[in-house]
Design a protein around this motif. Structure first.
Motif, PDB file in Angstrom:
ATOM      1  N   GLN A  46       0.836  -1.207   0.000  1.00 16.02           N
ATOM      2  CA  GLN A  46       0.000   0.000   0.000  1.00 16.02           C
ATOM      3  C   GLN A  46       0.875   1.263   0.000  1.00 16.02           C
ATOM      4  OE1 GLN A  46      -2.617   0.225   3.368  1.00 16.02           O
ATOM      5  NE2 GLN A  46      -3.890   1.791   2.439  1.00 16.02           N
ATOM      6  N   ASP A  47       1.964   1.260   0.777  1.00  8.63           N
ATOM      7  CA  ASP A  47       2.879   2.411   0.812  1.00  8.63           C
ATOM      8  C   ASP A  47       3.497   2.670  -0.561  1.00  8.63           C
ATOM      9  OD1 ASP A  47       2.515   2.683   3.579  1.00  8.63           O
ATOM     10  OD2 ASP A  47       4.276   1.442   4.036  1.00  8.63           O
ATOM     11  N   VAL A  48       3.943   1.603  -1.215  1.00 13.43           N
ATOM     12  CA  VAL A  48       4.609   1.728  -2.509  1.00 13.43           C
ATOM     13  C   VAL A  48       3.623   2.209  -3.571  1.00 13.43           C
ATOM     14  CG1 VAL A  48       5.864   0.480  -4.305  1.00 13.43           C
ATOM     15  CG2 VAL A  48       6.318  -0.016  -1.911  1.00 13.43           C
ATOM     16  N   ARG A  49       2.422   1.647  -3.562  1.00 14.97           N
ATOM     17  CA  ARG A  49       1.413   2.077  -4.549  1.00 14.97           C
ATOM     18  C   ARG A  49       1.017   3.540  -4.325  1.00 14.97           C
ATOM     19  NH1 ARG A  49      -1.895  -1.951  -7.393  1.00 14.97           N
ATOM     20  NH2 ARG A  49      -1.006  -4.010  -7.064  1.00 14.97           N
ATOM     21  N   LEU A  50       0.904   3.952  -3.062  1.00 17.59           N
ATOM     22  CA  LEU A  50       0.575   5.346  -2.766  1.00 17.59           C
ATOM     23  C   LEU A  50       1.683   6.267  -3.263  1.00 17.59           C
ATOM     24  CD1 LEU A  50      -1.223   7.489  -1.502  1.00 17.59           C
ATOM     25  CD2 LEU A  50      -0.132   7.008   0.696  1.00 17.59           C
ATOM     26  N   ALA A  51       2.939   5.874  -3.052  1.00 19.08           N
ATOM     27  CA  ALA A  51       4.063   6.665  -3.566  1.00 19.08           C
ATOM     28  C   ALA A  51       3.965   6.767  -5.087  1.00 19.08           C
ATOM     29  CB  ALA A  51       5.383   6.033  -3.150  1.00 19.08           C
ATOM     30  N   GLN A  53       1.215   6.591  -6.911  1.00 18.64           N
ATOM     31  CA  GLN A  53       0.104   7.489  -7.260  1.00 18.64           C
ATOM     32  C   GLN A  53       0.518   8.952  -7.121  1.00 18.64           C
ATOM     33  OE1 GLN A  53      -2.997   6.177  -4.591  1.00 18.64           O
ATOM     34  NE2 GLN A  53      -4.050   5.076  -6.228  1.00 18.64           N
ATOM     35  N   ILE A  54       1.215   9.256  -6.037  1.00 23.69           N
ATOM     36  CA  ILE A  54       1.661  10.639  -5.823  1.00 23.69           C
ATOM     37  C   ILE A  54       2.599  11.060  -6.943  1.00 23.69           C
ATOM     38  CG2 ILE A  54       3.066  12.104  -4.311  1.00 23.69           C
ATOM     39  CD1 ILE A  54       1.851  10.440  -1.945  1.00 23.69           C
ATOM     40  N   PRO A  68       9.132   9.162 -12.375  1.00 28.75           N
ATOM     41  CA  PRO A  68       8.622   8.395 -11.237  1.00 28.75           C
ATOM     42  C   PRO A  68       9.520   7.215 -10.889  1.00 28.75           C
ATOM     43  CG  PRO A  68       7.138   8.242 -13.145  1.00 28.75           C
ATOM     44  CD  PRO A  68       8.255   9.144 -13.517  1.00 28.75           C
ATOM     45  N   VAL A  69       9.619   6.958  -9.609  1.00 24.94           N
ATOM     46  CA  VAL A  69      10.384   5.816  -9.103  1.00 24.94           C
ATOM     47  C   VAL A  69       9.470   4.608  -9.009  1.00 24.94           C
ATOM     48  CG1 VAL A  69      11.683   4.917  -7.137  1.00 24.94           C
ATOM     49  CG2 VAL A  69      11.971   7.295  -7.840  1.00 24.94           C
ATOM     50  N   PHE A  70       8.269   4.810  -8.472  1.00 31.10           N
ATOM     51  CA  PHE A  70       7.301   3.727  -8.294  1.00 31.10           C
ATOM     52  C   PHE A  70       6.077   3.955  -9.167  1.00 31.10           C
ATOM     53  CE2 PHE A  70       9.528   3.600  -4.140  1.00 31.10           C
ATOM     54  CZ  PHE A  70      10.035   2.315  -4.258  1.00 31.10           C
ATOM     55  N   SER A  71       5.251   2.928  -9.214  1.00 30.59           N
ATOM     56  CA  SER A  71       4.015   2.957  -9.978  1.00 30.59           C
ATOM     57  C   SER A  71       2.865   2.600  -9.060  1.00 30.59           C
ATOM     58  CB  SER A  71       4.110   1.956 -11.134  1.00 30.59           C
ATOM     59  OG  SER A  71       2.874   1.797 -11.774  1.00 30.59           O
ATOM     60  N   SER A  72       1.678   3.013  -9.403  1.00 31.12           N
ATOM     61  CA  SER A  72       0.501   2.630  -8.619  1.00 31.12           C
ATOM     62  C   SER A  72       0.029   1.247  -9.005  1.00 31.12           C
ATOM     63  CB  SER A  72      -0.629   3.653  -8.809  1.00 31.12           C
ATOM     64  OG  SER A  72      -0.984   3.722 -10.179  1.00 31.12           O
ATOM     65  N   SER A  73       0.672   0.628 -10.000  1.00 33.68           N
ATOM     66  CA  SER A  73       0.294  -0.684 -10.506  1.00 33.68           C
ATOM     67  C   SER A  73       1.508  -1.611 -10.541  1.00 33.68           C
ATOM     68  CB  SER A  73      -0.274  -0.541 -11.917  1.00 33.68           C
ATOM     69  OG  SER A  73      -0.500  -1.801 -12.504  1.00 33.68           O
ATOM     70  N   LEU A  74       1.260  -2.903 -10.434  1.00 31.24           N
ATOM     71  CA  LEU A  74       2.340  -3.869 -10.522  1.00 31.24           C
ATOM     72  C   LEU A  74       2.588  -4.312 -11.966  1.00 31.24           C
ATOM     73  CD1 LEU A  74       1.525  -6.211  -7.489  1.00 31.24           C
ATOM     74  CD2 LEU A  74       3.010  -4.208  -7.563  1.00 31.24           C
ATOM     75  N   THR A  75       1.746  -3.849 -12.882  1.00 27.28           N
ATOM     76  CA  THR A  75       1.879  -4.188 -14.291  1.00 27.28           C
ATOM     77  C   THR A  75       1.957  -2.924 -15.123  1.00 27.28           C
ATOM     78  OG1 THR A  75      -0.520  -4.325 -14.542  1.00 27.28           O
ATOM     79  CG2 THR A  75       0.626  -6.379 -14.055  1.00 27.28           C
TER      80      THR A  75
END
Length: 79
Positions: A46-51, A53-54, A68-75
């Protein structure tokens, strides 16, 4: 080059792996203790997905030069 969704998936899967190590009574106590220690400050899915999204919502802001470093999705989600 690692894409944000790949990095997100790797972080989520690493947390799952650490949880498996921490809870496996067949492993040495030191391995389980180290895994548990690392999990104390490891981000949840949840933390990673929120990051993600931001970061996705602030792409127009000059927050990061690298994107972006992270994504709100795993795909992969094409724009």
């Amino acid at each position: 080059m690692t894409m944000p969704h790949e990095r997100t998936r790797a972080v989520v899967q690493t947390r799952e792996f650490l949880l498996e190590l921490a809870g496996n009574p067949s492993l040495p106590e030191g391995v389980r203790r180290d895994a548990h220690f690392l999990l104390r400050h490891f981000p949840s899915e949840q933390d990673v997905r929120l990051a993600g999204q931001i970061e996705e919502q602030s792409e127009s802001l000059p927050i990061g030069v690298l994107g972006p470093v992270f994504s709100s999705s795993l795909t992969f989600l094409p724009s």
